[in-house]
Motif scaffolding. Structure first.
Motif, mmCIF file in Angstrom:
data_model
loop_
_atom_site.group_PDB
_atom_site.id
_atom_site.type_symbol
_atom_site.label_atom_id
_atom_site.label_comp_id
_atom_site.label_asym_id
_atom_site.label_seq_id
_atom_site.Cartn_x
_atom_site.Cartn_y
_atom_site.Cartn_z
ATOM 1 N N ALA A 74 8.036 0.376 -4.672
ATOM 2 C CA ALA A 74 7.185 -0.574 -5.382
ATOM 3 C C ALA A 74 7.968 -1.319 -6.454
ATOM 4 O O ALA A 74 7.797 -2.533 -6.639
ATOM 5 C CB ALA A 74 6.001 0.167 -6.004
ATOM 6 N N VAL A 75 8.850 -0.603 -7.139
ATOM 7 C CA VAL A 75 9.683 -1.242 -8.168
ATOM 8 C C VAL A 75 10.573 -2.315 -7.540
ATOM 9 O O VAL A 75 10.752 -3.405 -8.092
ATOM 10 C CB VAL A 75 10.536 -0.183 -8.895
ATOM 11 N N LEU A 76 11.131 -2.019 -6.351
ATOM 12 C CA LEU A 76 11.995 -2.981 -5.669
ATOM 13 C C LEU A 76 11.199 -4.148 -5.089
ATOM 14 O O LEU A 76 11.633 -5.298 -5.133
ATOM 15 C CB LEU A 76 12.769 -2.282 -4.549
ATOM 16 N N ALA A 77 10.030 -3.859 -4.518
ATOM 17 C CA ALA A 77 9.257 -4.900 -3.832
ATOM 18 C C ALA A 77 8.572 -5.850 -4.801
ATOM 19 O O ALA A 77 8.330 -7.007 -4.469
ATOM 20 C CB ALA A 77 8.216 -4.241 -2.921
ATOM 21 N N ARG A 78 8.223 -5.371 -6.007
ATOM 22 C CA ARG A 78 7.525 -6.171 -7.023
ATOM 23 C C ARG A 78 6.332 -6.902 -6.395
ATOM 24 O O ARG A 78 6.257 -8.141 -6.400
ATOM 25 C CB ARG A 78 8.473 -7.160 -7.692
ATOM 26 N N PRO A 79 5.352 -6.171 -5.865
ATOM 27 C CA PRO A 79 4.211 -6.818 -5.206
ATOM 28 C C PRO A 79 3.269 -7.473 -6.208
ATOM 29 O O PRO A 79 3.237 -7.108 -7.392
ATOM 30 C CB PRO A 79 3.525 -5.652 -4.492
ATOM 31 N N TYR B 228 12.399 0.234 2.724
ATOM 32 C CA TYR B 228 11.255 0.081 3.627
ATOM 33 C C TYR B 228 10.007 -0.375 2.861
ATOM 34 O O TYR B 228 9.761 0.104 1.755
ATOM 35 C CB TYR B 228 10.988 1.439 4.293
ATOM 36 N N PRO B 229 9.225 -1.339 3.401
ATOM 37 C CA PRO B 229 9.297 -1.915 4.743
ATOM 38 C C PRO B 229 10.271 -3.067 4.912
ATOM 39 O O PRO B 229 10.348 -3.632 6.004
ATOM 40 C CB PRO B 229 7.857 -2.375 4.969
ATOM 41 N N PHE C 268 0.851 -1.190 0.000
ATOM 42 C CA PHE C 268 0.000 0.000 0.000
ATOM 43 C C PHE C 268 0.889 1.243 0.000
ATOM 44 O O PHE C 268 1.797 1.366 0.828
ATOM 45 C CB PHE C 268 -0.884 0.017 1.253
ATOM 46 N N LEU C 269 0.614 2.161 -0.918
ATOM 47 C CA LEU C 269 1.346 3.430 -0.993
ATOM 48 C C LEU C 269 0.389 4.564 -0.657
ATOM 49 O O LEU C 269 -0.451 4.932 -1.483
ATOM 50 C CB LEU C 269 1.950 3.647 -2.383
ATOM 51 N N PRO C 270 0.478 5.133 0.547
ATOM 52 C CA PRO C 270 -0.398 6.253 0.907
ATOM 53 C C PRO C 270 0.056 7.545 0.245
ATOM 54 O O PRO C 270 1.151 7.635 -0.323
ATOM 55 C CB PRO C 270 -0.259 6.322 2.433
ATOM 56 N N GLN C 271 -0.786 8.563 0.351
ATOM 57 C CA GLN C 271 -0.467 9.857 -0.264
ATOM 58 C C GLN C 271 0.789 10.473 0.349
ATOM 59 O O GLN C 271 1.595 11.069 -0.352
ATOM 60 C CB GLN C 271 -1.654 10.809 -0.094
ATOM 61 N N ARG C 272 0.945 10.310 1.649
ATOM 62 C CA ARG C 272 2.110 10.854 2.329
ATOM 63 C C ARG C 272 3.022 9.700 2.735
ATOM 64 O O ARG C 272 2.765 9.014 3.702
ATOM 65 C CB ARG C 272 1.683 11.647 3.564
ATOM 66 N N PRO C 273 4.081 9.458 1.980
ATOM 67 C CA PRO C 273 4.946 8.310 2.281
ATOM 68 C C PRO C 273 5.596 8.440 3.652
ATOM 69 O O PRO C 273 5.839 9.544 4.139
ATOM 70 C CB PRO C 273 6.007 8.351 1.176
ATOM 71 N N TYR C 274 5.864 7.296 4.251
ATOM 72 C CA TYR C 274 6.575 7.281 5.524
ATOM 73 C C TYR C 274 8.042 7.007 5.249
ATOM 74 O O TYR C 274 8.385 6.035 4.573
ATOM 75 C CB TYR C 274 6.008 6.206 6.450
ATOM 76 N N LEU C 275 8.917 7.855 5.790
ATOM 77 C CA LEU C 275 10.360 7.682 5.654
ATOM 78 C C LEU C 275 10.955 7.459 7.038
ATOM 79 O O LEU C 275 10.928 8.364 7.877
ATOM 80 C CB LEU C 275 11.006 8.908 4.995
ATOM 81 N N PRO C 276 11.462 6.263 7.306
ATOM 82 C CA PRO C 276 11.999 5.979 8.642
ATOM 83 C C PRO C 276 13.300 6.727 8.887
ATOM 84 O O PRO C 276 13.969 7.194 7.954
ATOM 85 C CB PRO C 276 12.236 4.468 8.608
ATOM 86 N N LEU C 277 13.658 6.857 10.159
ATOM 87 C CA LEU C 277 14.944 7.435 10.503
ATOM 88 C C LEU C 277 16.054 6.486 10.082
ATOM 89 O O LEU C 277 15.927 5.270 10.172
ATOM 90 C CB LEU C 277 15.017 7.688 12.018
ATOM 91 N N GLY C 278 17.160 7.043 9.606
ATOM 92 C CA GLY C 278 18.281 6.210 9.189
ATOM 93 C C GLY C 278 18.823 6.650 7.845
ATOM 94 O O GLY C 278 18.700 7.809 7.441
#
Length: 581
Positions: A505-510, A454-455, A436-446
């Motif tokens: 999404a390109v990396l995860a290939r869901p 991620y994830p 799932f790709l929401p409108q506001r992406p989450y970017l973890p610390l690091g």
């Protein structure tokens, strides 16, 4: 015991016992046994010092030089043992604290994250303020307070028994003449210490009881103020663009005003308690001397015995007055227990809601996504969206449109299994890889590498693959910073963040990809390139896209639309793909 008191202790043991029943219990029990032994050792040394004072001052009174130097040698041994005991008791106590805190943090985080309780808490009345503080600070205070207070209580109980025996033996009877008769009170100083401590304890509780609620509120208001500062820091650009500094200052000072007002109340109550406890402590210095003075001046005890009686009385009185001396710490500790208990209950309520929801999301053997009898609602129960039975086949690329506020994102959340309000039967393909790709992406610390992966974990995505994905979404200029740690959510623009999500999404290939306005921050040309990239790189992926842009319809072969008529609930219907515009 009052029901509220019984409930408090029930809640306390619910926080306490899981650690002592976990896999960590044997090392923890071993450390605790040693620490308890050191605590009992402190009492043993106190008793030895008490007898030493008698012998030492007796040697001075008798001008016995040999005994004087012998007692100094004994003191050196006792002092060395006391130093070693104190240092290792503190060291092992810190070791136990960090192990306990680590386990409890992991355990509470697990409860908070399981069944997405952290998200559901925000949707209902079960929400609690500042969960970050409860996990970081309150756990630390609970562990420190529980260990410190329990060991202190144990030490005082043993200390009381040890010195009560000494004081009982040293206390002479008190004779009170009354109406021609003599009333004899045996072991008078022992009873005097008990009465003195009971009176002090009752007065302390009456004066200090409001501190429990005040400490609870102080922790809450401090956390609210800190959250306001963090929120401001995370939105500095928006504030600067709006020129909202005066409003932010007013808001932050309002939060700090809450801190100050409660602090003044704490100060006032602690001042009253301070007058009582400090006065009580100062009186206890001379009180035993006054009581023992008649025996000394009657020459029934010598100087050493006088000092021993005074010190024994002081130890008994201190132990009996443990509640008085520890009252402020107890109020802070109880406030911490209440906050952690409230947090756990909120988590349990959120999980119960997840189990009782009538939105049934479950896997099925068929490869289709089935949405049946949709009736989504708002948290207040108002129906937001209704729909007929709909089906998405593998390979479909479905576009969902509709007016703002009609329930598109709510349906998105329901498909993800995180929306609890309403009714629906949703069946997703079993073992399918979903993203799932929401409108506001989450970017973890690091690092940027971790943000792109991620994830997934960064080690699960090679640097070469992450580099290629960044270049594919026109973020090649960030490749040199791939392993650099930064606050990427602040450094990257909204458009860059959305392109980074496409790279994920390109990396995860869901197998199934759900996009909720996931390209809304992009210009038209870039948005077209991102959809073309997904079309080329993910040929076997099924899409469900929420978008207001009719131009993305060219990348979809099916179309759902939410039709809205005034204040009535929206209707989810399927329309010909050509009507996407």
């Amino acid at each position: 015991m009052k029901p509220s008191t019984r409930q408090f202790w029930k809640d306390f043991f619910a926080l306490l016992m899981p650690f002592w029943r976990s896999k960590e219990k044997w090392p923890a029990i071993g450390l605790l046994v040693v620490i308890v032994a050191f605590t009992l050792g402190a009492v043993f040394l106190s008793v030895q010092f008490n007898f030493w004072y008698n012998r030492f001052y007796q040697s001075l009174q008798n001008y016995d030089q040999a005994a004087f130097w012998r007692e100094l040698a004994i003191f050196a041994g006792l002092a060395t043992a006391h130093v070693l005991r104190s240092v290792y008791a503190a060291y092992l106590g810190q070791w136990l604290r960090i192990r306990w805190r680590r386990w409890m943090t992991d355990h509470l985080l697990g409860e908070w994250l399981t069944d997405r309780a952290y998200y559901r808490q925000q949707l209902t009345a079960s929400a609690t303020d500042n969960p970050d503080q409860r996990i970081s600070e309150d756990i630390q205070q609970f562990v420190d307070g529980t260990l410190t207070l329990s060991l202190s209580f144990l030490g005082n109980v043993v200390n009381l028994v040890s010195f009560a025996v000494i004081l009982w033996g040293l206390s002479a009877p008190l004779t009170i003449p009354l109406f021609g008769n003599d009333i004899v009170i045996p072991h008078f100083m022992m009873w005097a210490a008990i009465v003195y401590a009971i009176v002090g304890t009752i007065l302390t509780h009456l004066v200090g009881r409001p501190l429990i609620g005040l400490n609870f509120q102080q922790q809450k208001r401090e956390a609210d103020f800190r959250f306001g500062l963090v929120r401001f820091r995370e939105n500095t650009e928006a504030v600067a663009l709006y020129g909202g500094e005066p409003s932010e200052r007013q808001g932050l000072l309002r939060l700090f005003g809450g801190v100050m007002s409660n602090w003044y109340a704490l100060m006032s109550r602690q001042k009253k308690l301070g007058f009582l406890t400090f006065g009580y402590g100062q009186a206890s210095v001379v009180f035993p001397a006054i009581l023992a003075a008649p025996q000394y001046f009657a020459k029934t005890i010598e100087l050493g015995g006088f000092l021993q009686v005074q010190q024994a009385f002081g130890n008994v009185q201190d132990s009996l007055s443990w509640f008085v001396s520890a009252y402020s710490s107890l109020t802070e500790w109880k406030a911490t227990v209440d906050r952690l208990t409230g947090f756990r209950r909120s988590i349990e309520a959120a999980k119960a809601q997840a189990q009782s929801t009538e939105i049934d999301v479950a896997p099925q053997a068929q490869g289709d996504l089935a949405v049946e009898s949709v009736q989504l609602a708002l948290p207040d129960g108002q129906t937001l969206l209704e729909g007929q039975n709909l089906n998405v086949r593998p390979g479909d690329r479905l576009l969902l449109t509709g007016p703002s506020g009609a329930g598109k994102s709510t349906l998105f959340r329901a498909l993800a299994g995180i929306w609890p309000f309403g009714k629906a039967r949703i069946r997703i393909p079993k073992d399918a890889k979903v993203l799932f790709l929401p409108q506001r992406p989450y970017l973890p610390l690091g690092t940027l590498h971790a943000a792109v992966a991620y994830p997934a974990k960064p080690e699960e995505v090679s640097a070469e693959a992450a580099t290629e994905a960044l270049r594919a979404v026109d973020l090649g200029h960030l490749v040199p910073a791939l392993e650099q740690e930064e606050y990427w959510a602040r450094r990257l623009s909204p458009g860059e963040q959305q392109r980074l999500a496409v790279a994920r999404a390109v990396l995860a290939r869901p197998d199934w990809l759900f996009l909720d306005e996931a390209t809304s921050a992009l210009d038209e040309a870039t948005e077209q390139r991102m959809f073309a990239l997904l079309h080329d790189r993910l040929p076997g992926t099924t899409w469900l896209t929420i978008s207001h842009d009719p131009k993305v319809a060219a990348f979809h072969n099916r179309h759902w639309r939410i039709e809205k008529d005034g204040s009535a609930p929206g209707r989810l219907v399927e329309v010909p793909a050509a009507a996407a515009a």
